[in-house]
Design a protein around this motif. Structure first.
Motif, mmCIF file in Angstrom:
data_model
loop_
_atom_site.group_PDB
_atom_site.id
_atom_site.type_symbol
_atom_site.label_atom_id
_atom_site.label_comp_id
_atom_site.label_asym_id
_atom_site.label_seq_id
_atom_site.Cartn_x
_atom_site.Cartn_y
_atom_site.Cartn_z
ATOM 1 N N ARG A 178 -6.555 -1.093 3.863
ATOM 2 C CA ARG A 178 -5.225 -0.530 3.656
ATOM 3 C C ARG A 178 -4.115 -1.497 4.048
ATOM 4 O O ARG A 178 -2.931 -1.241 3.785
ATOM 5 N N GLU A 225 -6.992 10.104 5.822
ATOM 6 C CA GLU A 225 -6.330 9.325 4.781
ATOM 7 C C GLU A 225 -7.278 8.280 4.200
ATOM 8 O O GLU A 225 -7.206 7.947 3.013
ATOM 9 N N CYS A 226 -8.155 7.758 5.063
ATOM 10 C CA CYS A 226 -9.143 6.765 4.629
ATOM 11 C C CYS A 226 -10.393 7.414 4.033
ATOM 12 O O CYS A 226 -11.361 6.711 3.695
ATOM 13 N N ARG A 234 0.832 -1.189 0.000
ATOM 14 C CA ARG A 234 0.000 0.000 0.000
ATOM 15 C C ARG A 234 0.877 1.255 0.000
ATOM 16 O O ARG A 234 2.061 1.207 0.317
ATOM 17 N N THR A 235 0.301 2.355 -0.354
ATOM 18 C CA THR A 235 1.016 3.622 -0.280
ATOM 19 C C THR A 235 0.336 4.494 0.740
ATOM 20 O O THR A 235 -0.778 4.246 1.164
ATOM 21 N N GLY A 236 1.010 5.539 1.155
ATOM 22 C CA GLY A 236 0.425 6.444 2.146
ATOM 23 C C GLY A 236 1.522 7.197 2.835
ATOM 24 O O GLY A 236 2.287 7.920 2.213
ATOM 25 N N ALA A 237 1.642 6.981 4.161
ATOM 26 C CA ALA A 237 2.612 7.753 4.934
ATOM 27 C C ALA A 237 4.043 7.358 4.626
ATOM 28 O O ALA A 237 4.973 8.056 4.988
ATOM 29 N N HIS A 267 -2.678 9.800 16.103
ATOM 30 C CA HIS A 267 -2.788 9.823 14.648
ATOM 31 C C HIS A 267 -4.212 9.541 14.157
ATOM 32 O O HIS A 267 -4.422 9.309 12.971
ATOM 33 N N GLU A 283 2.069 4.368 14.801
ATOM 34 C CA GLU A 283 1.017 5.380 14.834
ATOM 35 C C GLU A 283 -0.142 4.826 15.656
ATOM 36 O O GLU A 283 -0.452 3.641 15.568
ATOM 37 N N ARG A 294 5.004 0.420 8.094
ATOM 38 C CA ARG A 294 4.148 1.402 8.750
ATOM 39 C C ARG A 294 3.175 0.628 9.638
ATOM 40 O O ARG A 294 2.354 -0.139 9.151
ATOM 41 N N ALA A 354 -5.553 11.994 11.384
ATOM 42 C CA ALA A 354 -4.802 11.894 10.133
ATOM 43 C C ALA A 354 -5.120 10.596 9.398
ATOM 44 O O ALA A 354 -5.282 10.575 8.170
ATOM 45 N N ILE A 355 -5.226 9.505 10.144
ATOM 46 C CA ILE A 355 -5.498 8.223 9.502
ATOM 47 C C ILE A 355 -6.924 8.186 8.957
ATOM 48 O O ILE A 355 -7.175 7.689 7.853
#
Length: 407
Positions: free
Chosen positions: A100, A387-388, A2-5, A380, A79, A44, A383-384
């Motif tokens: 994710r 992101e979702c 996955r991509t993200g932080a 977090h 996180e 992560r 922020a998470i």
């Protein structure tokens, strides 16, 4: 992956597990230790905690400048998101997190994960590319499946306490080997499953138990009992299978540990003691014979170590090719030169400021030293959720009553 932080200037980009997302429903030691290893390797790790109290290891003590030493040890590079999965409206958050994930880990009490739909089998059935791990106390299929399991309880049940201490004073090993052993087994299995997924595209459901981890670590002791119907009694700071091998007092009031593992070393130790009579004695010719006469040999070694200071003993033993060390208290190890001179102590940030933390035990050429902060509870969450594609209103603030399998 996955991509993200894990992008941009994140130092994890150069780490071997860069891009791997781990979602962990964890508390106490076993699962947090597993995921900290993965985080140290660049994954992560999103740590899911219940509202208000979070992982109860946060409150074991307050000795790390107000934080619990257990929590500081196990939760750097992570996180923290607070979610109450007892509330029906949290289902959307749960699904978003699982969507994710490359890896899902849980060590909730028996039956809880299945009720929430986050047990390994359910996760992989719905998301076949995910590697999911259940860390339980006793595994499945036996009479103890549903028993609450903490480190001491499992170690007592699995026999490791009977191998520690002395025959009349069994003891729990100071290191929580049920928890740590299960965490290590889980981390190794996850790495293997990710490697297999790279070839097949398929994840897998993995089961790891504290009980199976301890019985595996019993090793020769369990096999000895299986083949002979007896067990070797524990003998404190020594070995039940090798002699001479133990701790001995020195002239300067310290304690030296000397060990032999074969007949050649025994001959060299006899020469070090200036006791050719011991080397030539037929009753000491083999290791089993020396184990039978352990007390006699220990007395001879003690008579020699009492005449010398520890540093001189170690120097002579090194020159003779005899294994040696000093018995140290845990407080002595804090500033041990083998840690200090190799820069093993670093600082990691936290809600209470910088804290001391050891680098990971593995050192890979070109791998970054990842020492990202120990998270505050729910630090977090916003922020998470963003992101979702969710808002804070998607998550409720009720308290979940979820218990772990280890402590």
């Amino acid at each position: 992956m996955r991509t993200g932080a894990d992008s941009g200037d994140d130092p994890r980009a150069a780490a071997p597990l860069a891009g791997t997302v781990v979602v962990s429903f964890e508390q106490a030691v076993a699962a947090p230790y597993c995921t900290r290893l993965l985080a140290d390797l660049g994954a992560r790790v999103i740590k899911v905690e219940r509202p208000r109290t979070g992982d109860f290891a946060r409150d074991y003590d307050s000795e790390a400048n107000g934080m619990a030493t257990h929590f500081v040890w196990l939760n750097r590079n992570k996180e923290s998101i607070v979610v109450d999965f007892k509330a029906a409206r949290e289902k959307v958050v749960l699904e978003a997190l699982l969507d994710r994930a490359d890896v899902v880990v849980q060590n909730l009490a028996p039956g809880v994960a299945r009720g929430l739909g986050i047990d390994a089998g359910t996760v992989v059935a719905a998301r076949p590319s995910v590697v999911a791990v259940d860390i339980s106390g006793y595994g499945t299929g036996g009479p103890l499946d549903n028993r609450r399991a903490y480190d001491l309880l499992v170690q007592a049940e699995a026999g490791s306490c009977a191998m520690t201490g002395t025959a009349d004073a069994p003891a729990k090993p100071g290191i929580p080997i049920a928890d740590v052993g299960a965490g290590l087994q889980a981390a190794v299995a996850i790495l293997a499953a990710l490697n297999a997924r790279n070839r097949s595209g398929r994840g897998t459901a993995i089961q790891v138990s504290l009980f199976d981890s301890v019985t595996d670590l019993l090793g020769f002791g369990l096999l000895h009992a299986a083949y002979t119907g007896t067990e070797r009694p524990p003998n404190g700071l020594s070995s039940p299978v090798v002699s001479p091998y133990g701790a001995y007092p020195t002239r300067d009031g310290r304690t030296v540990v000397l060990g032999t593992t074969n007949d050649s070393e025994w001959q060299r130790l006899s020469a070090l003691l200036d006791r050719p009579d011991l080397a030539a004695a037929p009753e000491f010719a083999s290791n089993p014979q020396r184990c039978e006469r352990r007390a006699e040999l220990d007395a001879a070694i003690t008579a020699w170590t009492r005449t010398l200071d520890l540093d001189e003993i170690c120097a002579r033993a090194d020159a003779a090719g005899i294994g040696n060390s000093e018995f140290q208290r845990v407080s002595d190890v804090v500033d041990h030169p083998q840690l200090v001179e190799r820069g093993r102590w670093r600082e990691v940030d936290s809600p209470v400021g910088p804290l001391r933390s050891l680098l990971p035990a593995f050192v890979g050429a070109g791998w970054p030293d990842l020492l990202n902060p120990v998270p505050a509870l729910g630090e977090h969450t916003a922020a998470i959720l963003a992101e979702c594609g969710l808002s804070d209103e998607s998550s409720s603030a009720g308290a979940a009553n979820v218990s772990p399998v280890d402590a």
